[in-house]
Design an enzyme around this catalytic site. Sequence first.
Site, PDB file in Angstrom:
ATOM      1  N   CYS A   2       1.023  -1.346  -0.030  1.00 24.01           N
ATOM      2  CA  CYS A   2      -0.086  -0.004  -0.414  1.00 24.01           C
ATOM      3  C   CYS A   2       0.864   1.233   0.616  1.00 24.01           C
ATOM      4  CB  CYS A   2      -1.014   0.026   1.058  1.00 24.01           C
ATOM      5  SG  CYS A   2      -1.836  -1.577   1.394  1.00 24.01           S
ATOM      6  N   ARG A  27       5.070   0.047  -6.182  1.00 24.83           N
ATOM      7  CA  ARG A  27       5.009  -0.724  -5.125  1.00 24.83           C
ATOM      8  C   ARG A  27       4.473  -2.661  -5.139  1.00 24.83           C
ATOM      9  NH1 ARG A  27       7.431   2.035  -0.543  1.00 24.83           N
ATOM     10  NH2 ARG A  27       7.028   1.246   0.629  1.00 24.83           N
ATOM     11  N   TRP A  75      -3.284  -2.579  -1.357  1.00 26.76           N
ATOM     12  CA  TRP A  75      -2.274  -4.023  -2.085  1.00 26.76           C
ATOM     13  C   TRP A  75      -2.754  -5.082  -0.723  1.00 26.76           C
ATOM     14  CZ3 TRP A  75       0.909  -8.016   0.530  1.00 26.76           C
ATOM     15  CH2 TRP A  75       1.079  -9.147  -0.825  1.00 26.76           C
ATOM     16  N   ASN A 100      -1.780   1.914   5.759  1.00 25.41           N
ATOM     17  CA  ASN A 100      -0.986   0.892   5.606  1.00 25.41           C
ATOM     18  C   ASN A 100      -0.407   0.016   6.762  1.00 25.41           C
ATOM     19  OD1 ASN A 100      -0.336   2.307   3.228  1.00 25.41           O
ATOM     20  ND2 ASN A 100       1.607   3.085   3.152  1.00 25.41           N
ATOM     21  N   GLY A 101      -0.508  -1.320   6.750  1.00 28.30           N
ATOM     22  CA  GLY A 101       0.352  -1.924   7.879  1.00 28.30           C
ATOM     23  C   GLY A 101      -2.270  -2.991   7.714  1.00 28.30           C
ATOM     24  N   GLU A 483      18.291 -17.429  -8.246  1.00 36.79           N
ATOM     25  CA  GLU A 483      18.286 -15.979  -8.415  1.00 36.79           C
ATOM     26  C   GLU A 483      17.653 -15.780  -9.277  1.00 36.79           C
ATOM     27  OE1 GLU A 483      17.334 -13.452  -6.517  1.00 36.79           O
ATOM     28  OE2 GLU A 483      17.146 -11.618  -7.457  1.00 36.79           O
ATOM     29  N   LYS A 487      13.381 -14.583 -10.503  1.00 39.32           N
ATOM     30  CA  LYS A 487      13.422 -13.918 -11.352  1.00 39.32           C
ATOM     31  C   LYS A 487      12.196 -14.155 -12.636  1.00 39.32           C
ATOM     32  CE  LYS A 487      14.135 -10.906  -9.981  1.00 39.32           C
ATOM     33  NZ  LYS A 487      15.348 -10.781  -8.777  1.00 39.32           N
ATOM     34  N   GLU A 490       8.816 -15.158 -11.052  1.00 39.66           N
ATOM     35  CA  GLU A 490       8.540 -13.833 -10.762  1.00 39.66           C
ATOM     36  C   GLU A 490       7.594 -13.006 -11.635  1.00 39.66           C
ATOM     37  OE1 GLU A 490      10.279 -11.111  -7.722  1.00 39.66           O
ATOM     38  OE2 GLU A 490      11.758 -11.696  -8.754  1.00 39.66           O
ATOM     39  N   HIS A 506      19.551 -36.049  -6.193  1.00 40.66           N
ATOM     40  CA  HIS A 506      18.970 -37.254  -5.619  1.00 40.66           C
ATOM     41  C   HIS A 506      17.508 -36.639  -5.421  1.00 40.66           C
ATOM     42  CE1 HIS A 506      23.025 -38.030  -4.056  1.00 40.66           C
ATOM     43  NE2 HIS A 506      23.613 -36.607  -3.909  1.00 40.66           N
ATOM     44  N   LYS A 605       6.475  -4.152  -4.328  1.00 38.45           N
ATOM     45  CA  LYS A 605       7.776  -3.622  -4.459  1.00 38.45           C
ATOM     46  C   LYS A 605       8.728  -4.187  -2.554  1.00 38.45           C
ATOM     47  CE  LYS A 605      12.128  -2.553  -5.302  1.00 38.45           C
ATOM     48  NZ  LYS A 605      12.452  -3.998  -6.236  1.00 38.45           N
TER      49      LYS A 605
HETATM   50  C1  F6R Z   1      12.143 -10.108  -5.737  1.00 38.37           C
HETATM   51  C2  F6R Z   1      12.491  -9.358  -4.842  1.00 38.37           C
HETATM   52  C3  F6R Z   1      12.014  -9.399  -3.807  1.00 38.37           C
HETATM   53  C4  F6R Z   1      13.321  -8.845  -2.547  1.00 38.37           C
HETATM   54  C5  F6R Z   1      12.182  -9.002  -1.054  1.00 38.37           C
HETATM   55  C6  F6R Z   1      12.941  -8.461   0.333  1.00 38.37           C
HETATM   56  O1  F6R Z   1      12.944  -9.331  -6.777  1.00 38.37           O
HETATM   57  O2  F6R Z   1      12.302  -7.919  -5.297  1.00 38.37           O
HETATM   58  O3  F6R Z   1      12.137 -11.425  -3.128  1.00 38.37           O
HETATM   59  O4  F6R Z   1      14.181  -8.913  -2.589  1.00 38.37           O
HETATM   60  O5  F6R Z   1      10.726  -8.916  -0.653  1.00 38.37           O
HETATM   61  O6  F6R Z   1      12.826  -6.963  -0.031  1.00 38.37           O
HETATM   62  P1  F6R Z   1      14.054  -6.229   0.200  1.00 38.37           P
HETATM   63  O7  F6R Z   1      15.062  -6.486   0.146  1.00 38.37           O
HETATM   64  O8  F6R Z   1      13.599  -4.573   0.423  1.00 38.37           O
HETATM   65  O9  F6R Z   1      14.303  -6.269   2.453  1.00 38.37           O
END
Ligand code: F6R
Length: 610
Positions: A2, A27, A75, A100-101, A483, A487, A490, A506, A605
């Site tokens: 949010c 976000r 959100w 928010n929250g 990673e 990517k 997501e 395994h 985000k």
């Molecule tokens: C993936 C991504 C998330 C963040 C995670 C932690 O592309 O962006 O997995 O890495 O939500 O966020 P931060 O780094 O802001 O603590």
Amino acid sequence: MCGIVGATSERRISEILIEGLKRLEYRGYDSAGLAVLNDNGDIELVRRVGKVQALKDAVGEQPLSGTTGIAHTRWATHGGVTEANAHPHISGNCIAVVHNGIIENHDKLRQQLQQLGYTFNSDTDTEVICHWIHHERKKHDDFFAAVQATIKHLEGAYGTLVMDCRNPGRLVVARSGSPLVIGLGIGENFVASDQLALLPVTRRFIVLEEGDMADITRTEVKVYDRDGNPVEREVHEFDGHYDAGGKGEYRHYMLKEIHEQPSAVRHALEERLTDHGLADDVFGKGSLELLKRVKHVQIVACGTSYHAGLVARYWLEALAGVSCNVEIASEFRYRTSHVHHDSLLVTISQSGETADTLAALRLSKQLGYLGSLTICNVPTSSMVRESDLAYLTRAGAEIGVASTKAFTTQLVGLLMLTLAIGQFRGMSHEQQSAVVQSLKVLPNKLEEALLLSEAIEALAPEFADKYHSLFLGRGTQYPIAMEGALKLKEISYIHAEAYAAGELKHGPLALIDAEMPVIVVAPNDELLEKLKSNVEEVRARGGIMYVFADKHAHFKSDDSMRVINVTHCDELIAPIVYTVPLQLLSYFVAIIKGTDVDQPRNLAKSVTVE
Ligand code: F6R
């Protein structure tokens, strides 16, 4: 997650609110709304499911004249994605709230309010806040006092912004667990959950501390701490490097941010390296005194940042000579863990506001760690302010939900941490110089990796109709495979798993067939021959592989294998360099699949709730 924007001014503010919401779109959200107090003292409310543009279109049809207002991107947590659940929420046609929250005791408060005769129009936890303020308003003449009394009943995390029809030109905010900043203007003031929202109107900010409340008018900002005492909070000038600007020539922020990595790393290195080691105070004033005593490192992070931590473990143990554990924050915070002697707690976070990581940092203070360090991208974030030491990654604002340049610059910071600790633990001058030299060539190596863009774009169609994929790597490339898989899933919504290549036999070998592409990261390191055996295991079972390989690794394309040659680089920086082609792969696959690359479905985000 949010987003909140608020303004009180002499001018009409609906456009400022909408522009602020647009700047928070990255976000992640599913509905948007605003409430403005008009010249007759009535609250005008507009809410829409979907994009901020839908809200803008709706406001465009009925221009709003008010000079004080609040706005929100939601959100969904409590209650589905509907207009009724979108914020702001209103009580008695007079109190408007955005939040928010999560209010954890909302059920109990809701029942009490229902007994008092309040009717609920949404399924949200937020609506209890506005009715409770309305209820308190009957006892308190003063609007601020009514909000203060309400806050005492709330359990959970909140950043709340409130407007009252009987107090035109006044906003009240409260922060507990969800970040809020006040933007200072001339004859006008603003509120937002992220300073990026307010850059078109101000560059001067007050960052509220945990438990703070503020009483804001056009000409005055009064801040009170959690005990209600008036306090002075520092005014920060916005760091220009953190401005995202627009997308420029790029179709998406994610692509722009992938391409910004060489310059982001250059900026991260500036004035931090000498010829043979680190400049002083890279981790903050007096940091060496603390780092000198470190014998163990406990890294805590989430998602992509957690993957950076996993890479760092290889470096810290092999080069700096300290043991290292890495744990996902949501696990760490809820288990009883053993605290090693002279252990440093390291959080890694792009935003510096991730709820689980922040909670782990706060918890660590009671656990007997030597101290805390955060590797973070946002200078004004909670993690930076609450950690003993901070290393700023200097990646600049990252707008794409999928983290790219934040990750590679985190890795740069973690290599520097390896140097900083290693210098006290027997790391030789030669080893330190080698790390420094590798870091210095890194921006050029990243530029060379970006040249693979066209070749990778040409591969992407082969993934677009696939449902599953497997990423393989060994050593520091294992977290890079993780990673790469994150990517891909997501932003392209293709199921992707990563395995340490040695684990194939395994279990996961059973999955191999021509329908599941296998992506292999193969730099020319000491594990190359082992990796080649794993590649043969896949080939023998009819798997189709895409191998990102050093040109000296001598892989050859054939029917079962497409080889993409990555620039030759030192083993040490290979995890950073090999990240780039994997980012590009997920980007181009997502383009073909037509997903919302910068704001993938269901994701946010900055994850400021548990
Ligand atoms: C993936 C991504 C998330 C963040 C995670 C932690 O592309 O962006 O997995 O890495 O939500 O966020 P931060 O780094 O802001 O603590």
